[in-house]
Design a protein around this motif. Structure first.
Motif, PDB file in Angstrom:
ATOM      1  N   VAL A 196       2.056   7.222   3.865  1.00 48.20           N
ATOM      2  CA  VAL A 196       3.703   7.209   4.150  1.00 48.20           C
ATOM      3  C   VAL A 196       4.246   7.898   2.832  1.00 48.20           C
ATOM      4  CG1 VAL A 196       3.241   5.086   5.153  1.00 48.20           C
ATOM      5  CG2 VAL A 196       3.138   4.863   2.631  1.00 48.20           C
ATOM      6  N   HIS A 197       3.215   8.717   2.070  1.00 45.89           N
ATOM      7  CA  HIS A 197       3.835   9.456   0.920  1.00 45.89           C
ATOM      8  C   HIS A 197       4.547  10.704   1.512  1.00 45.89           C
ATOM      9  CE1 HIS A 197       3.839  12.179  -2.566  1.00 45.89           C
ATOM     10  NE2 HIS A 197       3.118  12.956  -1.861  1.00 45.89           N
ATOM     11  N   ILE A 214      -4.566  13.043  -5.396  1.00 46.76           N
ATOM     12  CA  ILE A 214      -3.683  11.921  -5.014  1.00 46.76           C
ATOM     13  C   ILE A 214      -2.677  11.451  -6.493  1.00 46.76           C
ATOM     14  CG2 ILE A 214      -5.263   9.962  -5.560  1.00 46.76           C
ATOM     15  CD1 ILE A 214      -4.252   8.305  -3.535  1.00 46.76           C
ATOM     16  N   SER A 215      -3.304  11.507  -7.438  1.00 48.84           N
ATOM     17  CA  SER A 215      -2.462  11.360  -8.797  1.00 48.84           C
ATOM     18  C   SER A 215      -1.614  12.274  -9.000  1.00 48.84           C
ATOM     19  CB  SER A 215      -3.759  11.426  -9.785  1.00 48.84           C
ATOM     20  OG  SER A 215      -4.576   9.926 -10.013  1.00 48.84           O
ATOM     21  N   GLY A 216      -1.555  13.396  -8.529  1.00 45.81           N
ATOM     22  CA  GLY A 216      -0.703  14.435  -8.448  1.00 45.81           C
ATOM     23  C   GLY A 216       0.447  13.976  -7.632  1.00 45.81           C
ATOM     24  N   ALA A 217       0.238  13.315  -6.523  1.00 43.69           N
ATOM     25  CA  ALA A 217       1.292  12.852  -5.664  1.00 43.69           C
ATOM     26  C   ALA A 217       1.899  11.821  -6.393  1.00 43.69           C
ATOM     27  CB  ALA A 217       0.905  12.409  -4.440  1.00 43.69           C
ATOM     28  N   ALA A 275       0.790  -1.151  -0.049  1.00 44.42           N
ATOM     29  CA  ALA A 275      -0.042   0.086   0.046  1.00 44.42           C
ATOM     30  C   ALA A 275       1.083   1.126   0.137  1.00 44.42           C
ATOM     31  CB  ALA A 275      -0.985   0.055   1.182  1.00 44.42           C
ATOM     32  N   THR A 276       1.421   1.586  -1.292  1.00 44.30           N
ATOM     33  CA  THR A 276       2.438   2.753  -1.373  1.00 44.30           C
ATOM     34  C   THR A 276       2.031   3.419  -2.782  1.00 44.30           C
ATOM     35  OG1 THR A 276       4.097   1.665  -2.365  1.00 44.30           O
ATOM     36  CG2 THR A 276       4.091   1.719   0.063  1.00 44.30           C
ATOM     37  N   LEU A 277       2.221   4.399  -2.885  1.00 45.81           N
ATOM     38  CA  LEU A 277       2.280   5.336  -3.960  1.00 45.81           C
ATOM     39  C   LEU A 277       3.307   4.938  -5.151  1.00 45.81           C
ATOM     40  CD1 LEU A 277       1.010   8.817  -3.244  1.00 45.81           C
ATOM     41  CD2 LEU A 277      -0.318   6.936  -3.622  1.00 45.81           C
ATOM     42  N   ASP A 278       4.358   4.301  -4.752  1.00 47.09           N
ATOM     43  CA  ASP A 278       5.372   3.633  -5.642  1.00 47.09           C
ATOM     44  C   ASP A 278       4.619   2.553  -6.351  1.00 47.09           C
ATOM     45  OD1 ASP A 278       7.414   5.207  -4.709  1.00 47.09           O
ATOM     46  OD2 ASP A 278       7.935   3.890  -3.273  1.00 47.09           O
TER      47      ASP A 278
END
Length: 274
Positions: free
Chosen positions: A192-193, A98-101, A65-68
């Motif tokens: 965690v971002h 969130i998609s910008g992140a 569960a990470t944006l990576d």
């Protein structure tokens, strides 16, 4: 992770590619269509649905569960576009919230794939980790529908809600129909971002677009990215709150157009010099 995509102008095979992503609990097509329409002669626009929203499959718990995790899937989509259209085809990415992140993760880890990144209503950190974890647990228990009434007040100004109620309803439907566990996993990913330490090393052009009245994204956080990333810049859209692409699509399109033209011009000049 497989993310569903919809190509706005599929026949445009001789233009740069622009991948666009939605907000948390958003639908990329609903949030970006008017921007895409304004860019129809400048880019092949590909709408990207996040896990559990739009037509994408729910989050697979085999994936961290990470944006990576999401960024790796988006990078795969960029490679698919290059494989179809040619390796020299420039690929750009623009993400809301969130998609910008996610876009910042792409800029950090996949600089060779992207000619430019546009971050709308987001930053190198988003909110407080404890609040994201609490929201994830809340949604797992009671679903996303109970978030709508509070979220609509942050996403849109009172004037826009009064003037464009049908548009607001369509956007909020995306939130209410998001798959609960996927939404919760994305909340955990936001917890965690934190890319603040990485900003000085990000090489692609980064265009930050902020809504003047966006209470969800403190302007100081947006300024930090624009000022710290070597090729960062900031544009504030007057009168817009969090859903900048919905409230001010023509302004967003004009800014993206500026990046497309400027980076393509720089590319031509660089190739001529070689």
């Amino acid at each position: 992770m497989d993310l569903h995509t919809t190509i706005y102008n599929r026949v445009a095979t001789d233009l740069p590619v622009l991948l666009v992503g939605p907000s948390l609990g958003g639908n990329a097509t609903h949030q970006w269509t008017k921007v895409a329409a304004a860019l129809i002669d400048e880019a092949r626009v590909v709408f990207v649905d996040l896990p559990g929203s739009g037509l994408s499959e729910p989050w697979d718990d085999a994936d961290p569960a990470t944006l990576d995790t999401v960024a790796a899937a988006v990078a795969g989509l960029a490679r698919e576009q290059k494989a179809e259209l040619g390796e020299d085809t420039p690929v750009y990415y623009a993400g809301l919230s969130i998609s910008g992140a996610i876009g910042l993760h792409l800029a950090r880890d996949y600089a060779d794939l992207f000619a430019g990144i546009v971050v709308v209503a987001s930053a190198a950190t988003v909110g407080e980790p404890a609040r994201w974890i609490a929201r994830a647990e809340q949604v797992e228990e009671t679903g996303t529908q109970q978030l709508v009434d509070e979220t609509v007040k942050r996403w849109f100004t009172p004037d826009f809600r009064a003037e464009q109620p049908a548009v607001v309803d369509i956007i909020m439907e995306g939130l209410s129909t998001s798959e609960d566990h996927s939404y919760a996993q994305l909340c955990r990913a936001l917890a965690v971002h934190d890319l603040r330490a990485d900003l000085p090393y990000i090489q692609p052009p980064i265009m930050m677009i902020a809504g003047e009245r966006d209470s969800s994204t403190p302007i100081a956080n947006v300024e930090l990215v624009a000022e710290t990333a070597p090729r960062g810049e900031l544009h504030v859209v007057e009168g817009a709150s969090h859903q900048v692409t919905v409230m001010r699509p023509l302004q967003v399109a004009a800014l993206i157009s500026t990046m497309l033209r400027r980076t393509q011009w720089n590319r031509v000049v660089s190739e001529s010099a070689d």
